[in-house]
Write an enzyme that holds these catalytic residues in place. Structure first.
Site, mmCIF file in Angstrom:
data_model
loop_
_atom_site.group_PDB
_atom_site.id
_atom_site.type_symbol
_atom_site.label_atom_id
_atom_site.label_comp_id
_atom_site.label_asym_id
_atom_site.label_seq_id
_atom_site.Cartn_x
_atom_site.Cartn_y
_atom_site.Cartn_z
ATOM 1 N N TYR A 53 0.829 -1.202 0.000
ATOM 2 C CA TYR A 53 0.000 0.000 0.000
ATOM 3 C C TYR A 53 0.872 1.265 0.000
ATOM 4 O O TYR A 53 1.686 1.474 0.885
ATOM 5 C CB TYR A 53 -0.949 0.032 1.210
ATOM 6 C CG TYR A 53 -2.066 -1.006 1.163
ATOM 7 C CD1 TYR A 53 -2.295 -1.779 0.029
ATOM 8 C CD2 TYR A 53 -2.904 -1.196 2.257
ATOM 9 C CE1 TYR A 53 -3.321 -2.730 -0.006
ATOM 10 C CE2 TYR A 53 -3.929 -2.139 2.229
ATOM 11 C CZ TYR A 53 -4.126 -2.903 1.095
ATOM 12 O OH TYR A 53 -5.132 -3.834 1.062
HETATM 13 N N1 LIG Z 1 -7.086 -7.944 0.330
HETATM 14 C C1 LIG Z 1 -7.247 -7.186 -0.723
HETATM 15 O O1 LIG Z 1 -6.910 -7.558 -1.867
HETATM 16 C C2 LIG Z 1 -7.870 -5.818 -0.524
HETATM 17 C C3 LIG Z 1 -8.320 -5.082 -1.643
HETATM 18 C C4 LIG Z 1 -8.922 -3.844 -1.404
HETATM 19 C C5 LIG Z 1 -9.040 -3.345 -0.105
HETATM 20 N N2 LIG Z 1 -8.555 -4.068 0.948
HETATM 21 C C6 LIG Z 1 -8.642 -3.567 2.351
HETATM 22 O O2 LIG Z 1 -9.950 -3.143 2.623
HETATM 23 C C7 LIG Z 1 -9.947 -1.778 2.996
HETATM 24 C C8 LIG Z 1 -11.215 -1.131 2.554
HETATM 25 O O3 LIG Z 1 -11.326 -1.177 1.124
HETATM 26 P P1 LIG Z 1 -11.965 0.027 0.358
HETATM 27 O O4 LIG Z 1 -11.245 1.266 0.741
HETATM 28 O O5 LIG Z 1 -12.072 -0.344 -1.064
HETATM 29 O O6 LIG Z 1 -13.431 0.023 1.108
HETATM 30 P P2 LIG Z 1 -14.801 0.704 0.872
HETATM 31 O O7 LIG Z 1 -15.312 0.958 2.259
HETATM 32 O O8 LIG Z 1 -15.624 -0.100 -0.057
HETATM 33 O O9 LIG Z 1 -14.500 2.086 0.125
HETATM 34 C C9 LIG Z 1 -13.971 3.158 0.822
HETATM 35 C C10 LIG Z 1 -14.226 4.424 -0.006
HETATM 36 O O10 LIG Z 1 -15.612 4.704 -0.003
HETATM 37 C C11 LIG Z 1 -15.830 6.077 0.104
HETATM 38 N N3 LIG Z 1 -16.575 6.323 1.357
HETATM 39 C C12 LIG Z 1 -16.422 5.701 2.565
HETATM 40 N N4 LIG Z 1 -17.326 6.167 3.447
HETATM 41 C C13 LIG Z 1 -18.061 7.088 2.797
HETATM 42 C C14 LIG Z 1 -19.142 7.908 3.180
HETATM 43 N N5 LIG Z 1 -19.652 7.875 4.414
HETATM 44 N N6 LIG Z 1 -19.661 8.758 2.254
HETATM 45 C C15 LIG Z 1 -19.164 8.822 1.009
HETATM 46 N N7 LIG Z 1 -18.129 8.048 0.578
HETATM 47 C C16 LIG Z 1 -17.594 7.202 1.460
HETATM 48 C C17 LIG Z 1 -14.448 6.754 0.089
HETATM 49 O O11 LIG Z 1 -14.169 7.054 -1.262
HETATM 50 P P3 LIG Z 1 -13.312 8.370 -1.658
HETATM 51 O O12 LIG Z 1 -11.958 8.145 -1.092
HETATM 52 O O13 LIG Z 1 -13.357 8.341 -3.153
HETATM 53 O O14 LIG Z 1 -14.027 9.537 -1.022
HETATM 54 C C18 LIG Z 1 -13.546 5.637 0.591
HETATM 55 O O15 LIG Z 1 -12.223 5.756 0.116
HETATM 56 C C19 LIG Z 1 -8.675 -1.201 2.367
HETATM 57 O O16 LIG Z 1 -8.259 -0.005 2.975
HETATM 58 C C20 LIG Z 1 -7.745 -2.346 2.591
HETATM 59 O O17 LIG Z 1 -7.289 -2.341 3.931
HETATM 60 C C21 LIG Z 1 -7.994 -5.296 0.760
#
Ligand SMILES: NC(=O)c1ccc[n+]([C@@H]2O[C@H](COP(=O)([O-])OP(=O)(O)OC[C@H]3O[C@@H](n4cnc5c(N)ncnc54)[C@H](OP(=O)(O)O)[C@@H]3O)[C@@H](O)[C@H]2O)c1
Length: 326
Positions: A53
């Site tokens: 990351y």
């Molecule tokens: N194992 C793997 O291969 C893998 C892959 C992906 C992720 N992950 C893990 O999972 C975690 C979460 O993944 P993700 O970041 O994709 O999760 P997510 O919760 O689906 O998406 C987070 C994004 O949603 C938006 N968001 C969140 N809360 C919001 C709200 N209240 N209102 C409006 N927009 C909102 C933001 O986008 P904006 O930033 O555009 O505002 C934020 O960056 C990662 O940080 C990582 O630790 C693991």
């Protein structure tokens, strides 16, 4: 905050956990540190990161990996032991032929570097970031087991595995007396329900913990993107996240957002809260990894879980199945 047992282990994880893929990639250290503080104050006890990351995920510069781990290491000074830290290994962290994968060689080197960046001498949950088709699984499991025996790793887990791959790994662990993968980290949301077919029945049978990642479909389910309209400038789509673009190309993504809009309003929740509640309502999910890039986003998630009443009814879940199973 509710805490759930992680699979068959005695470890309890907060029902929402903190994802840190944005740290050092889309948001700076100061904002990242504020998000960590708010998460811990709100009762979150698990922080998920990965050795890859950092900015390199977007610009292809493999020297810019590990920024998230570095930021976490600095932010957790003096509180390391109050937190369950999960990180990952497998994806490329350099240009060398052995700077990736799940060989014994790479795992040992990658772990040392993660420990340095995180400023700790142990990882609570060490996860393989995906299946490595070029390394025998028993080589990987023996290496991980050695790290557990050395005390450098507390538990091991996998991410992005198919059910058969996890079953094969469990078989080898049982055969050789290795530590087994006690958890899996899989993508799960209203627009990515694939794990319901094979993974969920498997983990329920074998008592494996599940961390659901991207519970908001990388932000899509918060309703911030509209077809044929430019994305908000401070969003991940505007920053060029490839996996998000792919997800948005799924025919049903926008339809799902519109389908849940009235349901969220009925509950008095935002779209993001409704999407999160859906994931948290699944008994197989130990924790949903929330990926906030802004403090308010994390606070919205915390408000939902701290209200204590966020599980959808059987009837609602059934209706959602019909709405989203296209
Ligand atoms: N194992 C793997 O291969 C893998 C892959 C992906 C992720 N992950 C893990 O999972 C975690 C979460 O993944 P993700 O970041 O994709 O999760 P997510 O919760 O689906 O998406 C987070 C994004 O949603 C938006 N968001 C969140 N809360 C919001 C709200 N209240 N209102 C409006 N927009 C909102 C933001 O986008 P904006 O930033 O555009 O505002 C934020 O960056 C990662 O940080 C990582 O630790 C693991």
């Amino acid at each position: 905050m509710e805490y759930k047992s992680w699979g068959r282990t005695g470890l309890k994880l907060s029902h929402i956990s903190l994802g840190t893929m944005a740290f050092g990639r889309w948001i700076d250290e100061q904002h990242s540190a504020a998000i960590i503080d708010a998460a811990l104050e709100g009762g979150i006890n698990l922080i998920d990161t990965a050795d890859v990351y950092g900015k390199g995920m977007d610009n292809g510069n493999l020297r810019q990996t590990g920024e998230s781990e570095q930021i976490i290491g600095r932010a957790l000074k003096g509180k390391r032991h109050d937190v369950i830290l999960a990180t990952k290994v497998k994806n490329p962290v350099g240009t060398g032929i052995n700077d990736k994968g799940l060989s014994r060689y790479h795992i040992f080197r990658a772990l040392e570097k993660s420990l340095q960046r995180l400023q700790t001498d142990y990882i609570d949950i060490y996860q393989v970031h995906g299946f490595d088709h070029e390394t025998p699984l028993d080589e990987t499991l023996r290496a991980l087991d050695d790290l557990v025996r050395e005390g450098k790793v507390r538990y091991i887990a996998c991410s992005n595995f198919a059910a058969w791959q996890l079953a094969k790994a469990h078989g080898l662990s049982a055969l050789h007396g290795f530590s087994r993968f006690e958890g899996i980290q899989s993508e799960y949301s209203l627009i990515t329900r694939d794990i319901e077919r094979e993974i969920v029945p498997f983990v329920q049978s074998e008592k494996v913990g599940v961390m659901a990642y991207s519970p908001l479909g990388r932000g899509i389910l918060a309703g911030k993107y509209k077809q044929d309209v430019p994305p908000p400038p401070d969003s991940r789509l505007a920053a060029g996240e490839k996996r998000l673009e792919l997800l948005l190309n799924k025919r049903s993504a926008y339809d799902v957002v519109e389908a849940i809009r009235p349901l969220a309003t009925q509950r008095g929740w935002s779209l993001a809260q409704y999407a999160l509640a859906f994931v948290l309502s699944q008994p197989a999910i130990t924790t949903a990894i929330v990926g906030a890039s802004k403090l308010e986003q994390l606070q919205e998630a915390l408000h939902l879980v701290q209200s204590g009443e966020y599980r959808l009814s059987e009837q609602e879940l059934h209706e959602l199945l019909l709405l989203t199973d296209k």
